[in-house]
Design a protein around this motif. Structure first.
Motif, PDB file in Angstrom:
ATOM      1  N   GLU A 184      27.203  -7.548 -10.363  1.00  0.00           N
ATOM      2  CA  GLU A 184      26.022  -8.128 -11.002  1.00  0.00           C
ATOM      3  C   GLU A 184      25.150  -8.842  -9.979  1.00  0.00           C
ATOM      4  OE1 GLU A 184      25.522  -6.652 -13.649  1.00  0.00           O
ATOM      5  OE2 GLU A 184      25.935  -8.000 -15.334  1.00  0.00           O
ATOM      6  N   ALA A 185      25.778  -9.560  -9.045  1.00  0.00           N
ATOM      7  CA  ALA A 185      25.012 -10.270  -8.023  1.00  0.00           C
ATOM      8  C   ALA A 185      24.258  -9.297  -7.126  1.00  0.00           C
ATOM      9  CB  ALA A 185      25.933 -11.149  -7.193  1.00  0.00           C
ATOM     10  N   ARG A 186      24.915  -8.241  -6.679  1.00  0.00           N
ATOM     11  CA  ARG A 186      24.254  -7.274  -5.792  1.00  0.00           C
ATOM     12  C   ARG A 186      23.101  -6.567  -6.515  1.00  0.00           C
ATOM     13  NH1 ARG A 186      26.695  -6.740  -0.977  1.00  0.00           N
ATOM     14  NH2 ARG A 186      28.896  -7.336  -0.778  1.00  0.00           N
ATOM     15  N   THR A 187      23.308  -6.234  -7.792  1.00  0.00           N
ATOM     16  CA  THR A 187      22.244  -5.606  -8.574  1.00  0.00           C
ATOM     17  C   THR A 187      21.051  -6.541  -8.704  1.00  0.00           C
ATOM     18  OG1 THR A 187      23.866  -4.306  -9.821  1.00  0.00           O
ATOM     19  CG2 THR A 187      21.683  -4.556 -10.805  1.00  0.00           C
ATOM     20  N   ALA A 188      21.336  -7.828  -8.951  1.00  0.00           N
ATOM     21  CA  ALA A 188      20.260  -8.805  -9.112  1.00  0.00           C
ATOM     22  C   ALA A 188      19.492  -9.014  -7.817  1.00  0.00           C
ATOM     23  CB  ALA A 188      20.833 -10.134  -9.603  1.00  0.00           C
ATOM     24  N   ILE A 189      20.195  -9.102  -6.708  1.00  0.00           N
ATOM     25  CA  ILE A 189      19.531  -9.332  -5.420  1.00  0.00           C
ATOM     26  C   ILE A 189      18.598  -8.168  -5.099  1.00  0.00           C
ATOM     27  CG2 ILE A 189      19.915  -9.524  -2.935  1.00  0.00           C
ATOM     28  CD1 ILE A 189      22.541 -11.061  -3.678  1.00  0.00           C
ATOM     29  N   ALA A 190      19.064  -6.951  -5.342  1.00  0.00           N
ATOM     30  CA  ALA A 190      18.211  -5.783  -5.098  1.00  0.00           C
ATOM     31  C   ALA A 190      16.982  -5.819  -5.994  1.00  0.00           C
ATOM     32  CB  ALA A 190      19.010  -4.503  -5.335  1.00  0.00           C
ATOM     33  N   GLY A 195      11.161  -7.019  -6.899  1.00  0.00           N
ATOM     34  CA  GLY A 195      10.183  -7.870  -7.568  1.00  0.00           C
ATOM     35  C   GLY A 195       9.227  -8.523  -6.594  1.00  0.00           C
ATOM     36  N   LEU A 196       9.737  -8.963  -5.452  1.00  0.00           N
ATOM     37  CA  LEU A 196       8.870  -9.572  -4.444  1.00  0.00           C
ATOM     38  C   LEU A 196       7.877  -8.549  -3.905  1.00  0.00           C
ATOM     39  CD1 LEU A 196      11.424 -11.790  -2.497  1.00  0.00           C
ATOM     40  CD2 LEU A 196       9.587 -12.571  -4.016  1.00  0.00           C
ATOM     41  N   ALA A 197       8.350  -7.312  -3.719  1.00  0.00           N
ATOM     42  CA  ALA A 197       7.445  -6.265  -3.244  1.00  0.00           C
ATOM     43  C   ALA A 197       6.347  -5.997  -4.271  1.00  0.00           C
ATOM     44  CB  ALA A 197       8.233  -4.989  -2.963  1.00  0.00           C
ATOM     45  N   THR A 198       6.719  -5.982  -5.541  1.00  0.00           N
ATOM     46  CA  THR A 198       5.729  -5.775  -6.601  1.00  0.00           C
ATOM     47  C   THR A 198       4.717  -6.915  -6.645  1.00  0.00           C
ATOM     48  OG1 THR A 198       7.279  -4.502  -7.952  1.00  0.00           O
ATOM     49  CG2 THR A 198       5.418  -5.526  -9.096  1.00  0.00           C
ATOM     50  N   GLN A 199       5.200  -8.130  -6.490  1.00  0.00           N
ATOM     51  CA  GLN A 199       4.289  -9.276  -6.483  1.00  0.00           C
ATOM     52  C   GLN A 199       3.291  -9.176  -5.337  1.00  0.00           C
ATOM     53  OE1 GLN A 199       6.454 -13.010  -6.663  1.00  0.00           O
ATOM     54  NE2 GLN A 199       7.861 -12.183  -8.205  1.00  0.00           N
ATOM     55  N   GLY A 200       3.769  -8.680  -4.199  1.00  0.00           N
ATOM     56  CA  GLY A 200       2.870  -8.507  -3.064  1.00  0.00           C
ATOM     57  C   GLY A 200       1.783  -7.496  -3.361  1.00  0.00           C
ATOM     58  N   ARG A 201       2.143  -6.408  -4.031  1.00  0.00           N
ATOM     59  CA  ARG A 201       1.141  -5.393  -4.401  1.00  0.00           C
ATOM     60  C   ARG A 201       0.126  -5.965  -5.379  1.00  0.00           C
ATOM     61  NH1 ARG A 201       4.374  -0.397  -6.598  1.00  0.00           N
ATOM     62  NH2 ARG A 201       2.225   0.378  -6.898  1.00  0.00           N
ATOM     63  N   VAL A 202       0.599  -6.739  -6.357  1.00  0.00           N
ATOM     64  CA  VAL A 202      -0.313  -7.328  -7.344  1.00  0.00           C
ATOM     65  C   VAL A 202      -1.248  -8.334  -6.676  1.00  0.00           C
ATOM     66  CG1 VAL A 202      -0.448  -8.771  -9.410  1.00  0.00           C
ATOM     67  CG2 VAL A 202       1.243  -6.925  -9.281  1.00  0.00           C
ATOM     68  N   ALA A 203      -0.693  -9.134  -5.768  1.00  0.00           N
ATOM     69  CA  ALA A 203      -1.533 -10.097  -5.053  1.00  0.00           C
ATOM     70  C   ALA A 203      -2.608  -9.397  -4.230  1.00  0.00           C
ATOM     71  CB  ALA A 203      -0.661 -10.968  -4.153  1.00  0.00           C
ATOM     72  N   GLY A 209       0.151  -3.974 -15.042  1.00  0.00           N
ATOM     73  CA  GLY A 209       0.375  -3.043 -16.139  1.00  0.00           C
ATOM     74  C   GLY A 209       0.500  -1.603 -15.671  1.00  0.00           C
ATOM     75  N   GLU A 210      -0.219  -1.258 -14.604  1.00  0.00           N
ATOM     76  CA  GLU A 210      -0.107   0.091 -14.067  1.00  0.00           C
ATOM     77  C   GLU A 210       1.219   0.289 -13.341  1.00  0.00           C
ATOM     78  OE1 GLU A 210      -3.550   0.619 -11.664  1.00  0.00           O
ATOM     79  OE2 GLU A 210      -4.951   0.637 -13.373  1.00  0.00           O
ATOM     80  N   ILE A 211       1.666  -0.735 -12.641  1.00  0.00           N
ATOM     81  CA  ILE A 211       2.935  -0.637 -11.924  1.00  0.00           C
ATOM     82  C   ILE A 211       4.103  -0.571 -12.901  1.00  0.00           C
ATOM     83  CG2 ILE A 211       4.493  -1.835 -10.351  1.00  0.00           C
ATOM     84  CD1 ILE A 211       2.005  -3.046  -9.009  1.00  0.00           C
ATOM     85  N   SER A 212       4.072  -1.398 -13.938  1.00  0.00           N
ATOM     86  CA  SER A 212       5.192  -1.464 -14.878  1.00  0.00           C
ATOM     87  C   SER A 212       5.220  -0.308 -15.861  1.00  0.00           C
ATOM     88  CB  SER A 212       5.144  -2.779 -15.657  1.00  0.00           C
ATOM     89  OG  SER A 212       4.044  -2.794 -16.562  1.00  0.00           O
ATOM     90  N   GLY A 213       4.084   0.365 -16.003  1.00  0.00           N
ATOM     91  CA  GLY A 213       3.998   1.428 -16.993  1.00  0.00           C
ATOM     92  C   GLY A 213       3.463   0.968 -18.330  1.00  0.00           C
ATOM     93  N   ALA A 214       3.233  -0.342 -18.472  1.00  0.00           N
ATOM     94  CA  ALA A 214       2.755  -0.873 -19.752  1.00  0.00           C
ATOM     95  C   ALA A 214       1.368  -0.343 -20.097  1.00  0.00           C
ATOM     96  CB  ALA A 214       2.732  -2.398 -19.704  1.00  0.00           C
ATOM     97  N   THR A 215       0.486  -0.251 -19.110  1.00  0.00           N
ATOM     98  CA  THR A 215      -0.874   0.210 -19.380  1.00  0.00           C
ATOM     99  C   THR A 215      -0.881   1.648 -19.900  1.00  0.00           C
ATOM    100  OG1 THR A 215      -1.847  -1.290 -17.755  1.00  0.00           O
ATOM    101  CG2 THR A 215      -3.120   0.685 -18.324  1.00  0.00           C
ATOM    102  N   ALA A 216      -0.045   2.504 -19.315  1.00  0.00           N
ATOM    103  CA  ALA A 216       0.036   3.891 -19.781  1.00  0.00           C
ATOM    104  C   ALA A 216       0.485   3.957 -21.225  1.00  0.00           C
ATOM    105  CB  ALA A 216       0.979   4.683 -18.880  1.00  0.00           C
TER     106      ALA A 216
END
Length: 223
Positions: A184-190, A195-203, A209-216
């Motif tokens: 569980e710890a290794r899965t969470a760390i990955a 998540g940090l990479a995604t935040q960088g893209r959003v920033a 919404g496009e990254i998560s698929g929600a907008t589609a």
């Protein structure tokens, strides 16, 4: 045959230092993205903003009495986290400044109380991580009412076994069977790294919404 007032079972095996180190890189809220069990009642909150992980040592401490808790403090080892089942009592504070000093001196990582605590200024001054349901001015005493140590307990609606892995942070407390903690710890760390990479893209201007698929999904639903 008389039933003993006190039951003190052997100290559990401890979670490995490697797994503890992985857990201390893990956010409880990350695990909460996929896991639905093992999280204690959210009303059990930390008095300090800290993340700790360690091995569960359990105590059942009845009503106004804290004899078993005081005894348990003398058995704690470095790396242990003491979890106190107050058996439904919400009036008496079993944990305060003195208990904090004793737990810290033993090398315990934290305390988690399914009930009230007191002496918050002393707890903060000791820099000792403590989770509880809130504060109360009426304290327990040594009434010799009995108690149990290193038995299964209930903490915030979760059954905790002695030796379980405990992860606690500013979001809450998570109990994990030892055999599940590393994965569980290794899965969470990955996931946190992604998540940090995604935040960088959003920033940088990408749309969440496009990254998560929600907008589609929304656009498909509007069609």
């Amino acid at each position: 045959m008389m039933i003993a007032r006190y039951v003190v079972e052997p100290m559990p095996g401890q979670i490995s230092a490697e797994v503890v180190a992985l857990l201390e890189q893990t956010e409880t809220a990350t695990v909460g993205h996929w896991r639905h069990w093992g999280f204690v009642d959210r009303k059990i909150q930390g008095l300090l903003r800290r993340r700790v992980a360690g091995t569960a040592v359990t105590v059942q401490c009845p009503g106004p009495d804290s004899a078993i808790l005081h005894h348990a403090l003398g058995l704690l080892r470095p790396g242990d986290i003491l979890l106190v089942d107050r058996l439904g009592d919400d009036r008496h504070a079993c944990w305060g400044g003195g208990v904090t000093v004793a737990a810290k001196a033993a090398g315990a990582k934290a305390g988690i109380v399914d009930g009230a605590c007191t002496d918050v200024e002393e707890v903060e001054g000791s820099d000792f991580p403590l989770w509880c349901r809130g504060l109360a001015p009426i304290t327990t005493r040594i009434y010799d009412l009995g108690g149990r140590m290193n038995v299964p307990v209930s903490i915030g609606g979760v059954v905790v076994m002695p030796g379980d892995a405990v992860l606690a942070d500013e979001s809450g407390v998570l109990i994990l069977p030892p055999g599940e903690a590393e994965e569980e710890a290794r899965t969470a760390i990955a996931r946190q790294e992604r998540g940090l990479a995604t935040q960088g893209r959003v920033a940088a201007g990408a749309k969440l919404g496009e990254i998560s698929g929600a907008t589609a999904k929304v656009l498909a639903g509007l069609a």
